[in-house]
Design an enzyme around this catalytic site. Structure first.
Site, PDB file in Angstrom:
ATOM      1  CG  HIS A  88       1.524   2.369   4.897  1.00  0.00           C
ATOM      2  ND1 HIS A  88       0.856   3.411   4.266  1.00  0.00           N
ATOM      3  CD2 HIS A  88       1.704   1.417   3.957  1.00  0.00           C
ATOM      4  CE1 HIS A  88       0.640   3.089   3.005  1.00  0.00           C
ATOM      5  NE2 HIS A  88       1.152   1.881   2.790  1.00  0.00           N
ATOM      6  CG  HIS A 141      -4.679   0.876   0.920  1.00  0.00           C
ATOM      7  ND1 HIS A 141      -4.392  -0.382   1.425  1.00  0.00           N
ATOM      8  CD2 HIS A 141      -3.527   1.374   0.431  1.00  0.00           C
ATOM      9  CE1 HIS A 141      -3.102  -0.629   1.241  1.00  0.00           C
ATOM     10  NE2 HIS A 141      -2.548   0.406   0.648  1.00  0.00           N
TER      11      HIS A 141
END
Length: 215
Positions: A88, A141
């Site tokens: 992130h 991801h």
């Protein structure tokens, strides 16, 4: 063409508060990506409001105790999925509110703050107990090609499928009492609200996040 947007430059944001919020936000992201309960729990206010309505309307808005939130988000159902690697990345922050804690209803939504006679929110360095900040965020991801990381620590896990999300991430921080980690006033900034607003995504996230061991 005249724009309705008015650029906000908070005059009451101290460097110490700015530094505390950015350090806390970075540790929050590290907690996700390291799958670290210790990192994540250290960033949270006693209660955390999570609003994923813009991501999936069925998820809606929920309020968790910080321990319940950390355990859920790091469970196999979410970021703790042992087949999933994430990163992130937080970009530049935009501070949209710095001031007294705004009153909220039972759903965690704040009422409109009462303006001063000059049309501005009354706030100063002494009564700043809430900060709202919007980050640029890239949530990357990657699903490993195998269900476990490589035994050879010199090599990174082989990623077979990916899904990336670019969004704005609005976070609200409260100044709270938090164990032994105190500043000169006896309180610290902790994350109390999370709301992502997607811009676009790549890949098929539902496939990438499927349970470990699923075909």
């Amino acid at each position: 063409m005249e724009s309705s947007f008015a650029l906000h430059i908070p005059t009451n944001l101290t460097f110490q508060d700015y530094f505390a919020v950015t350090q806390t936000a970075r540790t929050w992201a590290d907690g996700y990506d390291l799958k670290s309960y210790a990192h994540l729990i250290s960033t949270l206010a006693p209660q955390v409001s999570v609003d994923y309505t813009d991501v999936n309307p069925d998820w809606g808005k929920k309020i968790y105790d910080k321990e319940a939130f950390a355990k859920l988000w790091l469970s196999e159902e979410h970021l703790g999925n042992s087949a999933l690697n994430t990163q992130h990345l937080l970009g530049l922050p935009y501070f949209s509110y710095v001031g007294p804690k705004r009153p909220r209803n039972e759903f965690g939504n704040w009422f409109a703050a009462r303006p001063t006679s000059h049309g501005e929110i009354a706030a100063n360095d002494q009564d700043s107990e809430e900060i709202e900040v919007s980050w640029q965020i890239l949530a990357s991801h990657g699903r490993r090609a195998t269900d476990s990381a490589s035994e050879d620590k010199d090599h990174l896990p082989l990623i077979g499928e990916t899904s990336d999300h670019r969004a704005f991430m609005t976070q609200v921080y409260f100044k709270v009492q938090d164990g032994d980690q105190i500043n000169s006033s006896g309180r610290v900034w902790r994350l109390a609200s999370i709301k992502p607003s997607p811009i676009y995504a790549t890949g098929v996230f539902s496939r990438v996040r499927r349970p470990s061991g699923a075909p």
